[in-house]
Design a protein around this motif. Structure first.
Motif, mmCIF file in Angstrom:
data_model
loop_
_atom_site.group_PDB
_atom_site.id
_atom_site.type_symbol
_atom_site.label_atom_id
_atom_site.label_comp_id
_atom_site.label_asym_id
_atom_site.label_seq_id
_atom_site.Cartn_x
_atom_site.Cartn_y
_atom_site.Cartn_z
ATOM 1 N N ILE B 152 0.701 -1.257 -0.033
ATOM 2 C CA ILE B 152 -0.027 0.011 0.081
ATOM 3 C C ILE B 152 0.995 1.255 0.093
ATOM 4 C CG2 ILE B 152 -1.553 1.435 1.310
ATOM 5 C CD1 ILE B 152 -2.757 -1.496 2.177
ATOM 6 N N ALA B 153 1.858 1.190 0.842
ATOM 7 C CA ALA B 153 2.730 2.424 0.825
ATOM 8 C C ALA B 153 3.510 2.504 -0.450
ATOM 9 C CB ALA B 153 3.916 2.286 1.778
ATOM 10 N N ARG B 154 3.908 1.654 -1.194
ATOM 11 C CA ARG B 154 4.409 1.558 -2.481
ATOM 12 C C ARG B 154 3.667 2.076 -3.353
ATOM 13 N NH1 ARG B 154 6.033 -4.071 -4.722
ATOM 14 N NH2 ARG B 154 3.872 -4.165 -4.919
ATOM 15 N N ALA B 155 2.468 2.112 -3.250
ATOM 16 C CA ALA B 155 1.362 2.569 -4.155
ATOM 17 C C ALA B 155 1.240 3.930 -3.859
ATOM 18 C CB ALA B 155 0.200 1.861 -4.213
ATOM 19 N N LEU B 156 0.868 4.303 -2.610
ATOM 20 C CA LEU B 156 0.474 5.713 -2.348
ATOM 21 C C LEU B 156 2.052 6.521 -2.453
ATOM 22 C CD1 LEU B 156 -0.887 5.179 1.168
ATOM 23 C CD2 LEU B 156 -2.110 5.838 -0.840
ATOM 24 N N ALA B 157 3.066 6.078 -2.424
ATOM 25 C CA ALA B 157 4.477 6.785 -2.637
ATOM 26 C C ALA B 157 4.095 7.730 -4.184
ATOM 27 C CB ALA B 157 5.566 5.971 -2.338
ATOM 28 N N THR B 158 3.933 6.729 -5.067
ATOM 29 C CA THR B 158 3.772 7.266 -6.487
ATOM 30 C C THR B 158 2.694 8.517 -6.446
ATOM 31 O OG1 THR B 158 2.121 5.727 -7.384
ATOM 32 C CG2 THR B 158 4.440 4.949 -7.233
ATOM 33 N N GLU B 159 1.980 8.859 -5.404
ATOM 34 C CA GLU B 159 0.875 9.758 -5.459
ATOM 35 C C GLU B 159 0.071 9.671 -6.824
ATOM 36 O OE1 GLU B 159 2.891 13.374 -4.287
ATOM 37 O OE2 GLU B 159 3.249 12.386 -2.229
ATOM 38 N N PRO B 160 -0.384 8.403 -6.925
ATOM 39 C CA PRO B 160 -1.119 8.086 -8.370
ATOM 40 C C PRO B 160 -2.569 8.998 -8.433
ATOM 41 C CG PRO B 160 -1.627 6.391 -6.719
ATOM 42 C CD PRO B 160 -0.766 7.374 -6.099
#
Lengths: 279, 270
Positions: B152-160
């Protein structure tokens, strides 16, 4: 995780410590059994030889062999002879394994990632793979001449096939979720190759390297039997031909040491390079 | 939320698969919906209704489809500091050879951001999912729930612009799932991403999302859109306590049950 937090708490309850003790006992028992069996074999051999149950000319007792090895190695000439042979063999393995493993891993990775290369090379590779490599040795001699080059080339071939096929299937059959992650997050190609495909295939690559190293040892000794003036294989063969059985066993012991070292390096590579991979 | 500002518009989406024997199986027919910027939509449906197929198409993992997908906010197209969509997968999708921080960082490898702001984002989102003390831990040292937090953090970090979640809690045990629902609610409050949340769990959809898209059995299309009766500031547990929750649950279950029944009948037929 659990273990370290238990230890950090400093309060192992009785059940946990009993479990730990039982586990340790089991490990010690297995270790003793593992060492005990070859010791038992050596003892049986020693007794059989001493009571003349086996022909002492061909099977001198381990203690006699050991004594003559020590005697042989106590002279400077003896040492030089053995080290010379070991060096020759190690050099052939080193060159063959170096070239074979490097090219095997690189071509294996490319085949795993690039469809056309895979389609072009895979049938040939799989067709040649089952052929006993020693059967190609005469051809190697024709191409590279007698001597180091042809035996190193033979080792190179054996190692190449082992590492290439293992690397290839490792890269090809990585867990599809890793590919999905790379695609969904639009990883650049070099990140995809170096940080996803290769590490994901690392367990298979290491297996390939281990098998390749074993193969290298088999091939170098075989090649030295057939045609070489130096090397541990030559040493064993010569000793057999002059019926110096003790020296022959010394050669076999050296091969065993090489194999053991190879296995040790393999284990080390496994724990270092793929700590996440539980066997 | 204004209707004139859609983040995503999907129109007449169709997807078919070719089976081994060469038969064509239609997974999605004529699926249309649009999402407002910042909206959180749940896609609900019986298994095999094509909701995961739909998500894979939105994630860019499947380019083999008919229909149109329009991404709103054309100005964002040139923004290389954010991904257009990032996905949290159903199973464990952490890379086992990387530490938690590296796992989060590699998600940004396709973005154009300098290493300092990458570092800032890693710290921010790792802390946000509650893994501050596990920055250097490897996935095999973490529990399943913690690994999913890394994803989840990996996805959020891309600020999609679009955060896609494919049954992200399905692989977790029931208790962890409840805890993680509350966690997701808390985490979502800190992002402005539009969220597509695929699930088969009605409670989860009602606990977390603004709107529910119920799909028909295969081949999937939209059967009903249901507005959540809850405002965004009501957290999952408070929603569950509300009597409206139970009524909604039944209403939605009837819609879904109808489709589940049809799936079973279809599967029983030769």
């Amino acid at each position: 995780m659990t273990q370290s937090s238990l230890a950090a708490g400093g309060q192992l309850d009785e059940f946990a410590s009993a479990q730990l003790r039982a586990r340790r006992m089991l490990r010690i028992r297995n270790l003793l059994l593992g060492i005990g069996f070859p010791v038992f074999l050596l003892l049986a051999w020693e007794i059989a030889a001493n009571f003349e149950l086996i022909d002492k000319r061909f099977f001198p007792s381990p203690s006699t062999i050991f004594a003559s090895i020590v005697k042989f190695l106590s002279t400077q000439a003896g040492q030089n002879l053995v080290y010379g042979h070991m060096e020759a063999t190690l050099k052939r393995i080193g060159i063959g394994f170096g070239i074979g493993a490097t090219s095997g891993v690189i071509i294996g990775v490319i085949m795993g990632l690039h469809g056309p290369t895979r389609a072009a090379l895979a049938p040939t590779l799989y067709a040649i793979f089952p052929m006993p490599k020693i059967a190609i040795y005469p051809l190697m001699i024709v191409i590279f001449g007698l001597g180091d080059a042809s035996s190193s080339a033979l080792v190179t071939l054996g190692v190449f096939f082992m590492t290439c096929i293992n690397t290839f299937s490792g890269v090809r059959y990585i867990n599809p979720i890793f590919r999905d992650v790379a695609n969904a997050f639009r990883f650049p190609s070099f990140v995809r190759w170096l940080q996803v495909s290769v590490p994901a295939a690392m367990p298979a690559i290491i297996t390939g390297l281990r098998l390749g190293l074993g193969q290298a040892l088999v091939l170098v000794i075989s090649a030295e039997f057939v045609s070489a003036d130096t090397g541990v294989g030559r040493f064993i063969w010569d000793s057999w031909q002059v019926l110096d059985i003790a020296r022959m066993f010394m050669g076999l012991a050296i091969v065993l040491i090489f194999a053991g070292t190879a296995a040790f390096i393999g284990n080390l590579a496994e724990t270092r390079l793929i700590p996440w991979h539980r066997r | 939320m204004t209707a004139s500002n859609p983040a995503l518009r999907v129109a007449k989406l169709r997807k078919s698969y070719l089976t081994q024997t060469g038969d064509v199986v239609s997974a999605i027919t004529d699926l249309s919906f649009s999402l407002e910027r910042g909206e959180r939509i749940a896609i609900l449906g019986p298994s095999g209704c094509g909701k995961s197929s739909c998500l894979r198409i939105l994630a860019g993992l499947d380019r083999d489809f008919y229909g149109t997908i329009e991404w709103g906010g054309e100005g964002h197209k040139e923004d290389r500091t954010r991904l257009r969509s990032a996905t949290v997968f159903q199973g464990d999708s952490t890379l086992p050879w990387m530490s938690v921080d590296k796992n989060i960082g590699i998600g940004m490898s396709g973005l154009r951001i300098d290493s300092a702001s990458m570092r800032t984002r890693i710290d921010k989102y790792r802390d946000l999912v509650g893994l501050r003390d596990f920055a250097k831990a490897y996935p095999h040292e973490l529990s399943g729930g913690m690994r999913q937090r890394v994803a989840i953090a990996r996805a959020l970090a891309t600020e999609p612009l679009l955060l896609l979640m494919d049954e992200p809690l399905a692989a977790l045990d029931a208790q962890t799932r409840l805890v993680m629902q509350t966690e997701l609610y808390r985490i979502w409050a800190k992002t402005e991403s539009t969220i597509v949340y695929v699930t088969h769990d009605i409670d989860e959809a009602l606990s977390l999302c603004d709107r529910l898209l119920v799909m028909t059995a295969r081949p999937g299309r939209a059967k009903a859109f249901i507005e959540s009766p809850f405002s965004r500031d009501v957290p999952p547990l408070a929603r569950r306590r509300d009597p409206v929750f139970g009524r909604m649950q039944n209403q939605i279950w009837e819609l879904v049950a109808d489709e589940v029944g049809q799936t079973l009948i279809a599967e029983a037929a030769p």
